[in-house]
Scaffold this active site. Sequence first.
Site, short mmCIF file in Angstrom:
data_model
loop_
_atom_site.label_atom_id
_atom_site.label_comp_id
_atom_site.label_asym_id
_atom_site.label_seq_id
_atom_site.Cartn_x
_atom_site.Cartn_y
_atom_site.Cartn_z
N SER A 82 0.87 -1.18 0.00
CA SER A 82 0.00 0.00 0.00
C SER A 82 0.91 1.23 0.00
CB SER A 82 -0.90 0.00 1.24
OG SER A 82 -1.78 -1.10 1.21
N LYS A 158 -7.18 1.66 -2.68
CA LYS A 158 -6.77 1.27 -1.33
C LYS A 158 -6.77 2.48 -0.39
CE LYS A 158 -5.26 -0.99 2.20
NZ LYS A 158 -4.04 -1.79 2.27
N LYS A 226 0.58 5.92 8.06
CA LYS A 226 1.21 6.02 6.73
C LYS A 226 0.16 6.12 5.63
CE LYS A 226 2.08 2.38 4.63
NZ LYS A 226 1.43 1.48 3.62
#
Length: 286
Positions: A82, A158, A226
């Site tokens: 990701s 995502k 993140k």
Amino acid sequence: MGAPMAAHLMAGGHTLSTVLNRSPLPAGLTADVLETPAAVAAASEVVITMLPDTPDVERVLLGRNGVIEGIQPGSLVIDMSSISPIATKRFAESLRDKGVGYLDAPVSGGEVGAKAATLTIMVGGPADEFERARPLFETLGKNITLVGEANGAGQTCKIANQIVVALTIEAVGEALVFASKAGCDPAKVRSALMGGFAASRILEIHGERMIKRTFAPGFRIRLHQKDLALALDSARALGVALPNTASTQQLMNACAAMEGGTEADHSSLVQALERLAGHELSNEEA
């Protein structure tokens, strides 16, 4: 997550190669252990990366002794990490210049989904490359979608997923802290809400974690930090406002500042809300 995913690929009859690592291979996993990503790429038809962050993927794919130095034309790279959709487009262009296919295919479902081979896989890239990779994806997951034929579409999807998850965790935390401080039993409130329109997997699973104080990961705060940083960076580049994503990121930052916070499950976000309320769910007296 990479180890159980590799085990499913091996069980599906695929021969695996991996890079020499500080940790030994997990029990039951068989793979040729090579010195560099370039060596793995030279020995492979398909290279799959599953790494924590954008700089890690860049180093493995494009760095010294990276995949790009060993991979052969006609091969396929699938990045299941990701990471940044903007960087993804750059990585794809660099590999396509070498005659190599590229799919970005991040996943949702966490370690549980990886072990059970029930991951949701969101893919960006050309349809013919997607069809080539489909048997591999079907070994790893259940809900497999080609989001778009441009690289970066999977990573964008995502990020959208992580926005929904983070904001729903925050909403569940707010609701339970509110109800608890008002004198209600949060477990009974959660049970009642599960029968109505507010029901969700996050209320079911993470709501229970919040009430029972079971914050062992799961999906770590630092990883969701993140992902939300990627969302905010991408939104800034697009000129899109994500106000609630930004506020939830700040709550995650507050959790990260607590002892051991970065390694706790992302459901521990409730602890930041508890501090703001001066009330812990575990102190319920009703």
